[in-house]
Design a protein around this motif. Structure first.
Motif, PDB file in Angstrom:
ATOM      1  N   ARG A 136     -39.528   9.685 -15.078  1.00 17.90           N
ATOM      2  CA  ARG A 136     -39.035   9.129 -16.340  1.00 17.90           C
ATOM      3  C   ARG A 136     -39.770   7.840 -16.698  1.00 17.90           C
ATOM      4  N   ASP A 137     -39.518   7.365 -17.912  1.00 19.85           N
ATOM      5  CA  ASP A 137     -40.221   6.180 -18.401  1.00 19.85           C
ATOM      6  C   ASP A 137     -39.674   4.891 -17.824  1.00 19.85           C
ATOM      7  N   LYS A 138     -38.498   4.958 -17.192  1.00 13.65           N
ATOM      8  CA  LYS A 138     -37.897   3.784 -16.571  1.00 13.65           C
ATOM      9  C   LYS A 138     -37.434   4.156 -15.171  1.00 13.65           C
ATOM     10  N   PRO A 139     -37.437   3.220 -14.223  1.00 12.43           N
ATOM     11  CA  PRO A 139     -36.874   3.512 -12.908  1.00 12.43           C
ATOM     12  C   PRO A 139     -35.350   3.531 -12.971  1.00 12.43           C
TER      13      PRO A 139
ATOM     14  N   LEU B 128     -31.479  18.557 -17.284  1.00 11.33           N
ATOM     15  CA  LEU B 128     -32.803  18.415 -17.912  1.00 11.33           C
ATOM     16  C   LEU B 128     -33.498  17.115 -17.526  1.00 11.33           C
ATOM     17  N   ASP B 129     -32.770  16.007 -17.550  1.00 12.95           N
ATOM     18  CA  ASP B 129     -33.390  14.700 -17.306  1.00 12.95           C
ATOM     19  C   ASP B 129     -33.617  14.422 -15.829  1.00 12.95           C
TER      20      ASP B 129
ATOM     21  N   LEU C 201     -27.450  22.646 -11.215  1.00 20.58           N
ATOM     22  CA  LEU C 201     -26.211  22.980 -11.928  1.00 20.58           C
ATOM     23  C   LEU C 201     -25.703  21.827 -12.789  1.00 20.58           C
ATOM     24  N   GLY C 202     -26.537  20.806 -13.008  1.00 23.60           N
ATOM     25  CA  GLY C 202     -26.089  19.638 -13.761  1.00 23.60           C
ATOM     26  C   GLY C 202     -25.117  18.778 -12.990  1.00 23.60           C
TER      27      GLY C 202
END
Length: 520
Positions: free
Chosen positions: A60-63, A453-454, A459-460
Motif C-alpha cells: 500500500r501507499d502508506k505503512p 481487497l486492500d 474471507l475478509g
C-alpha cells in the motif's frame, strides 16, 4: 528507502541522526519483511537493532497494514486498531538501541477506558481506578464486588502464565505445547472467557462488561479460551493509551526509528512471489519488477495469502494454504467513519453500545452467518482526547460492528453497505447524538470486501485465525515454517495472535528465531 517527498508528507519531520554504533550491520546478513503492519515493523526494528540489514516491502501507499489511515475534509480517520495497551512492549523496541520512544511517539492516557451503555439506559464506566470501578460494580450489583476481586486474581494468574511467560515464546513443536499444558489445565483454559467470568460475576450486564474484550482480538467471548481473561490484567496494569495524532503516528514513529537504524521501507510494492530453492526461501519479487536476494524472509501478510499466492510455485505453499483454509477464521468488521459539526465532551474516547442480545448476536456473527437486525457498536471518539484529529469545532468518530466473514455471509456490499451505514448512524443518533444526520460533514464505510481487497485478508477476516484453544500456541501458524527453513511468520495469524500486544509479541518470538538462525 521511502523517497524524500513521501517521507516529508508521511513523517512530517526529518529523521533524527542515527544513534552511535548503528551504521554498519554486525552480521552481514540480509532479511526481508513482507508487510508493514505493526507486527512487521516491530520485527524489522528488532532485526535491524541486531545488525541484520532489513528491508520492509509494503503493497500500500502508506505503512500500517490494518493501522492504515485516511485524511478527508480536514478529518483524520484511523482504520484501527485504536486501543493501545501494554506500552512497555512498544518501548522495548526503542530500548534495544538505547533510544527513547518518546522522541517519536507521544502516548496519551485514556480515561475511562470504556463507557458501556445498554439499551435500558444503564451506563458503566470501566477503568483501572479500583475505588471507582468497585463503585461502578456496586451500583449494578453489590454482591459482585467480591466476585470481581476473585476474577481479578484469576486474570492476574493467566496474565502471568499466558502473556508474560508464553506470549513471546515460539511454539515450534508439540513438546512445547505439552510443557505448557499443566498451566493451561490449572487455569481451565478449555473454558470460555464468558464461562469463567460467570463463575465469579452474577449480573448479566457485568458478565458482558468483563468478557467483551475478546471481541477486540476477533474472539467470541462464548468460545474463546479463558486464558484471554489476561486482557483485563493487561489493561489494569498498563492502562489504555492513545497515540497523539492517531495510531498512524505510532506507525510513523516505528518507521522513523527503523529507518534511523539503517533499515529500508519500500512502499507501493506488492510482493507477488517468494522464490525458493529446495527448502530455502531465496528471493522476493514484487509486481513492479523489483527482485532481491535475502538470507531470510518473514511475512506479515495474511497467512493464507502468503502460502496460496506468494508461495504458489512451491510444493509447500498450496498444501499449507489448503490446510490453513480449513481452520476457523475470525469475523470481519463493518466500520462507519464520520466527521461531525460540533464537539461532544460528554462522549468518552471509547463507548460500547450493547444491543438487546449478547449470546444470540454472537451466534449470528460467528456461527449462523446472517446479518442481524440488531447489533452492538464500538464507538471511537478520538477528538475528546486529541482535538487535532478534526478541524476546530468538529469531531472525528468511527462506529464499528462485527459481522460474519465472507465465507459465512455472502452479500453485495455495494447494495447493503449504504443501508447498514444508515442503520448504524441512526442507532448512534438514537442513543447519543439525536441530530447526527444534520451534523455529518463527511462519512464513508469500510466493509469485509475491503479487508479482502486492500489487505488480501482471507474471507475478509479482520483478525485472521479465530483465537480458540485448538488454534492457539502450537495449533496456530508457527512463527517459523516447518518446511522452508528460513521462512518466518509474524502478525495476527501466528502465535500469540491479534491486537497490538499480540502482534508485537509475535515479532519478539519470530525475531528470536531469526536472529539465532542467522547467527548460526
Amino acid at each position: 528507502m521511502i523517497d524524500s517527498d513521501r517521507q516529508t508528507s508521511f513523517l512530517e519531520q526529518e529523521p533524527a541522526p542515527a544513534p552511535p554504533g548503528t551504521a554498519e550491520p554486525a552480521t552481514g546478513k540480509r532479511a526481508c519483511v513482507i508487510g508493514a503492519g505493526i507486527g512487521g515493523l516491530a520485527l524489522a526494528i528488532r532485526l535491524q537493532s541486531a545488525g541484520i540489514t532489513t528491508t520492509v516491502v509494503e503493497a500500500r501507499d502508506k505503512p500500517g497494514g490494518r493501522a492504515y489511515y485516511w485524511e478527508r475534509d480536514g478529518f483524520t480517520f484511523d482504520a484501527g486498531p485504536t486501543v493501545i495497551t501494554d506500552p512497555a512492549c512498544l518501548r522495548e523496541l526503542w530500548a534495544l538501541s538505547d533510544s527513547d520512544m518518546d522522541a517519536d511517539v507521544e502516548l496519551m492516557p485514556v480515561a475511562p477506558f470504556y463507557r458501556l451503555n445498554w439499551p435500558d439506559g444503564t451506563v458503566f464506566d470501566y477503568s483501572n481506578d479500583e475505588t471507582q470501578l468497585n463503585a461502578e460494580i456496586a451500583r449494578l450489583n453489590p454482591a459482585d464486588v467480591a466476585g470481581y476481586q476473585e476474577f481479578l486474581a484469576y486474570s492476574e494468574a493467566v496474565h502471568r502464565e499466558g502473556y508474560l511467560r508464553l506470549g513471546s515464546v515460539p511454539f515450534l513443536d508439540f513438546r512445547a505445547m505439552i510443557r505448557a499444558a499443566p498451566a493451561l489445565l490449572q487455569h481451565q483454559a478449555w473454558r470460555s472467557v464468558y464461562s469463567m467470568v460467570s463463575r465469579y460475576i452474577e449480573d448479566e450486564r457485568l458478565r458482558e462488561a468483563f468478557s467483551f474484550h475478546t471481541l477486540l482480538v476477533g474472539g467470541n467471548p462464548m468460545k474463546t479460551s479463558a486464558i484471554y481473561a489476561l486482557i483485563h490484567k493487561l489493561e489494569k496494569d498498563g492502562g489504555v493509551w492513545w497515540a497523539r495524532g492517531g495510531t498512524n503516528r505510532l506507525v510513523a514513529g516505528m518507521v522513523r526509528h527503523f529507518e534511523r537504524l539503517g533499515g529500508t521501507v519500500r512502499l507501493g510494492e506488492a510482493v507477488c512471489r517468494v522464490h525458493t530453492v529446495g527448502n530455502r526461501a531465496t528471493e522476493v519479487e514484487t509486481a513492479g519488477g523489483w527482485r532481491e536476494t535475502f538470507d531470510a524472509v518473514a511475512s506479515n501478510a495474511d497467512i493464507v495469502h502468503t502460502y496460496r499466492d506468494l508461495l504458489r510455485g512451491t510444493k509447500r505453499g498450496p498444501a499449507r494454504a489448503r490446510s490453513l483454509a480449513r481452520k476457523r477464521f475470525s469475523p470481519s468488521l463493518f466500520v462507519v467513519h464520520f466527521g461531525l459539526e460540533g464537539t461532544w465532551p460528554g462522549i468518552p474516547h471509547h463507548t460500547i453500545l450493547f444491543g438487546p442480545r449478547y449470546k444470540g448476536l454472537l451466534d449470528d456473527i460467528y456461527e449462523n452467518g446472517v446479518l442481524p437486525a440488531d447489533f452492538s457498536i464500538y464507538l471511537h471518539h478520538p477528538t475528546v482526547t486529541d482535538p487535532a484529529m478534526a478541524p476546530p469545532g468538529r469531531s472525528t468518530f468511527y462506529a464499528l460492528v462485527p459481522v460474519a466473514h465472507q465465507g459465512k455471509l455472502a452479500v453485495d456490499w455495494d447494495q447493503v453497505g449504504p443501508m447498514l451505514e444508515r442503520r448504524i448512524l441512526d442507532e448512534v443518533g438514537r442513543r447519543l447524538i439525536p441530530d447526527i444526520h444534520d451534523r455529518i460533514v463527511t462519512s464513508f464505510h469500510y466493509a469485509p470486501r475491503d479487508f479482502a481487497l486492500d489487505l488480501n485478508a482471507h474471507l475478509g477476516s479482520a483478525f485472521s485465525l479465530e483465537p480458540i484453544l485448538t488454534q492457539s500456541a502450537w495449533f496456530r501458524a508457527h512463527n517459523r515454517d516447518d518446511a522452508i527453513a528460513n521462512l518466518y511468520l509474524v502478525g495476527a495469524g501466528t502465535h500469540p495472535g491479534a491486537g497490538i500486544p499480540g502482534v508485537v509479541g509475535s515479532a519478539k518470538a519470530t525475531a528470536g528465531l531469526m536472529i539465532a538462525d542467522l547467527s548460526a
